[in-house]
Design a protein around this motif. Structure first.
Motif, PDB file in Angstrom:
ATOM      1  N   CYS A 235      43.254  31.989  42.539  1.00 23.27           N
ATOM      2  CA  CYS A 235      43.626  33.405  42.774  1.00 23.27           C
ATOM      3  C   CYS A 235      45.158  33.637  42.849  1.00 23.27           C
ATOM      4  O   CYS A 235      45.827  32.702  43.216  1.00 23.27           O
ATOM      5  CB  CYS A 235      43.512  33.781  44.477  1.00 23.27           C
TER       6      CYS A 235
ATOM      7  N   HIS B 226      46.982  34.564  46.021  1.00 26.41           N
ATOM      8  CA  HIS B 226      47.504  33.558  47.378  1.00 26.41           C
ATOM      9  C   HIS B 226      47.393  32.160  46.718  1.00 26.41           C
ATOM     10  O   HIS B 226      46.810  32.041  45.633  1.00 26.41           O
ATOM     11  CB  HIS B 226      46.619  33.746  48.446  1.00 26.41           C
TER      12      HIS B 226
ATOM     13  N   CYS C 211      41.400  35.331  50.023  1.00 23.44           N
ATOM     14  CA  CYS C 211      42.369  36.161  50.653  1.00 23.44           C
ATOM     15  C   CYS C 211      41.757  37.794  50.751  1.00 23.44           C
ATOM     16  O   CYS C 211      42.426  38.571  51.442  1.00 23.44           O
ATOM     17  CB  CYS C 211      43.647  36.421  50.137  1.00 23.44           C
TER      18      CYS C 211
ATOM     19  N   CYS D  17      38.607  38.176  45.659  1.00 22.96           N
ATOM     20  CA  CYS D  17      38.753  36.784  45.974  1.00 22.96           C
ATOM     21  C   CYS D  17      38.246  36.532  47.389  1.00 22.96           C
ATOM     22  O   CYS D  17      38.454  37.109  48.510  1.00 22.96           O
ATOM     23  CB  CYS D  17      40.311  36.553  45.850  1.00 22.96           C
TER      24      CYS D  17
HETATM   25 ZN   LIG Z   1      43.079  35.141  46.865  1.00 18.96          ZN
END
Ligand SMILES: [Zn+2]
Length: 604
Positions: free
Chosen positions: A40, A43, A64, A61
């Motif tokens: 991702c 994050h 997150c 995602c």
């Molecule tokens: Zn993420």
């Protein structure tokens, strides 16, 4: 803002854009079955939980929770405005962006604002070298020439027209300065000087440019040199500058460290600058506001660890508690949220200068985990030795514990809390669960007033509505194949108006992807709940299978509605005479119930 660019153009843009290409040009994507995966970009992670669906034209995602369309991705990843993202995708697709009506401020590219702010920033830096008082002030605060340069600190001359004289000589230029928040419009009767209409917002102040994550100046904070008020003055909210989102020093923190692991959130500009000078280059500050959920989301897209640092006085403790209240909603596995309280009367600036970097690092290492702070604070507000006190603590804890999205973390916290109040964890869970909140309403987003608790029947219906909406979001093509159900018009149940609007929209003007559907709702309160549904799982495999599912949900809604209506009319008939219309309706309802188990649409 979306209104400035015609919706049909957005439809076409989404239809001509491939999200795999857009994201793939920025992030390394790997094919995984029908979808694509990556680590991702929002994050920090080692195993990929970021997925992109070419069917839905949507990314999500699982780590997150970030999700959205190709447009949304460009906005988030490039820190672009909606209009900038549209222009970016349009250029890629070889389309020209049409505009509706006159060119309004919101539809103009922000380029001229960035230029104006950059010029102002340069002007203030140059003015600093000519002003000994300001230089003395900064060196008196212990700042080196290097750090002053790194943060682009400057000085706004003690004049009403220093900036405007230089950069606001035409009406157009003055308008740009106004939009950038650099000048203030003068009241008509107070004519003054050579520049009619406007005067400099910042005068005789040390200037801290506030930069976005790409390093562009988006606003300023100005501090007085003496004891006058207000001590700090920030840029107003502008097209570029949103106080509740920005973090001072974030750009500098990212510049200083290739891979940022953690952030330290402090309260003032000088704290940030001082800490960076001392080598603590992961310090950032909110801009005269409490920590907002927006701040937290931005923080956790960058790092997994955050330390909030507050003064030990009462104001500091109140600010810390507000930060905690916002932070509990962001507690997830792998994230670390801690709190550091400084001795009374000290701020990070004074402390790090007095005791040095190492001692300050030691303090950071000893910062209190969120759970400890939460329990300590709650315990201090209630007398846990008494039954009443423990009950009060449970009351105080309940809303916070419920907002924790992670089951694992919630259980850990409850276990800790149980120890603190000397209560068996199971009993505490029971108490905390008493009076469970109603499900989140579909209309409006979190934060909207919650409706009264639904009856079990209604809750079931809510799921029906939610499921139908979810299917439409996942398979918008199915919507075009659902005939209008008159019996549902005007039915005022949570989610039903949204469902009907979606159906009408898709019948009249079909779209083929989740992304195209979502883009039609951008800017409306339903956008967030619809996006969440898009990010959620869908157990129905394709549009073909979704059609009968949606139809049967609608039929059940009609049936339920007819039964409700029947009950209402029957009850009413027992109390007072019905009107002739009502009698006819009641008879029709009774007839249809007798005819079959399926009740056709009740009349409105
Ligand atoms: Zn993420």
């Amino acid at each position: 803002m979306a209104g400035r660019i015609p919706q049909h153009f957005i439809d076409e843009l989404i239809a001509r854009t491939d999200i795999i290409e857009v994201i793939g040009s920025r992030v390394q994507l790997k094919r995984a079955g029908r979808e694509y995966k990556a680590c991702c970009p929002f994050h920090d992670e080692k195993t990929p939980s970021f997925t992109v669906s070419p069917d839905k034209q949507f990314y999500h995602c699982f780590g997150c929770g970030a999700h959205g369309t190709a447009l949304g991705f460009v906005m988030e990843y490039d820190h672009a405005s909606f209009v900038e993202a549209v222009e970016d995708l349009a250029a890629r697709a070889g389309l020209e962006v049409p505009r509706e009506g006159g060119a309004a401020a919101a539809a103009q590219p922000h380029d001229e604002l960035y230029v104006a702010l950059e010029r102002a920033s340069l002007f203030y830096r140059q003015s600093l070298s000519g002003e000994a008082r300001a230089r003395d002030y900064l060196s008196g605060r212990g700042l080196t020439a290097d750090i002053i340069q790194r943060f682009g600190i400057g000085y706004a001359p003690a004049r009403w027209d220093a900036l405007i004289d230089r950069y606001g000589t035409t009406e157009d230029e003055r308008q740009v300065l106004l939009r950038a928040g650099l000048v203030i419009e003068r009241q008509p009767d107070a004519e003054h000087g050579r520049s009619p209409g406007c005067y400099d917002r910042f005068r005789d102040r040390v200037m801290f440019p506030i930069r976005d994550t790409r390093g562009r100046c988006i606003g300023f904070g100005g501090r007085v040199l003496d004891g006058s008020e207000p001590k700090y003055l920030n840029s107003p909210e502008t097209e570029l500058f949103h106080k509740g989102r920005e973090l001072y020093g974030l750009h500098e923190a990212r510049q200083a460290t290739r891979s940022l692991q953690r952030l330290l959130v402090v309260e003032g500009y000088m704290d940030v600058v001082s800490l960076h000078q001392a080598g603590i280059t992961f310090a950032v500050a909110t801009l005269g506001t409490a920590t907002t959920p927006d701040h937290l989301q931005r923080i956790f897209r960058l790092v997994a660890e955050v330390i909030f640092c507050f003064d030990g006085d009462r104001a500091g403790r109140a600010a810390a508690w507000r930060a905690l209240e916002n932070a509990v909603g962001e507690v997830k596995q792998g994230r670390q949220i801690r709190f550091l309280f400084l001795p009374d009367g000290q701020d990070p600036d004074s402390l790090v200068q007095a005791e040095g970097t190492e001692a300050f690092e030691t303090r950071l290492a000893g910062a209190m985990p969120l759970s400890d702070y939460l329990i300590r604070e709650l315990a201090s507000r209630s007398d846990v030795a008494s039954v009443d006190g423990r009950a009060r603590l449970v009351e105080l804890a309940r809303p916070l514990v419920r907002r924790i999205p992670s089951d694992v973390y919630r259980e850990l916290l409850v276990a800790q809390l149980a120890t603190a109040v000397r209560m068996p964890p199971a009993r505490l869970v029971e108490l905390l669960q008493a009076d469970a909140p109603p499900p989140i309403p579909l209309r409006g987003d979190a934060g909207a007033p919650r409706p009264s608790r639904p009856t079990p029947a209604m809750a079931g219906r809510g799921n029906l509505v939610r499921q139908a909406i979810s299917l439409l979001v996942h398979y918008p093509a199915a919507g075009a194949r659902i005939p209008a159900v008159e019996a549902l018009d005007g039915l005022d149940r949570p989610g039903v108006p949204l469902l009907l609007e979606l159906l009408a929209q898709l019948r009249e003007d079909p779209v083929n992807s989740t992304a195209a559907l979502l883009e039609r709702w951008r800017g409306r309160p339903e956008y967030a709940p619809l996006s969440r549904l898009a990010a959620g799982e869908c157990l129905v495999p394709d549009a073909e299978a979704a059609v009968p599912e949606i139809r049967s949900s609608l039929e059940r809604l009609v049936t339920d509605h007819a039964l409700d209506r029947l009950q209402v009319l029957q009850e009413k008939a027992g109390l007072e005479p019905l009107s002739s219309e009502e009698k006819a309706e009641l008879q029709a309802l009774l007839r249809s119930r007798a005819q079959s188990s399926r009740v056709p649409g009740a009349k409105r």
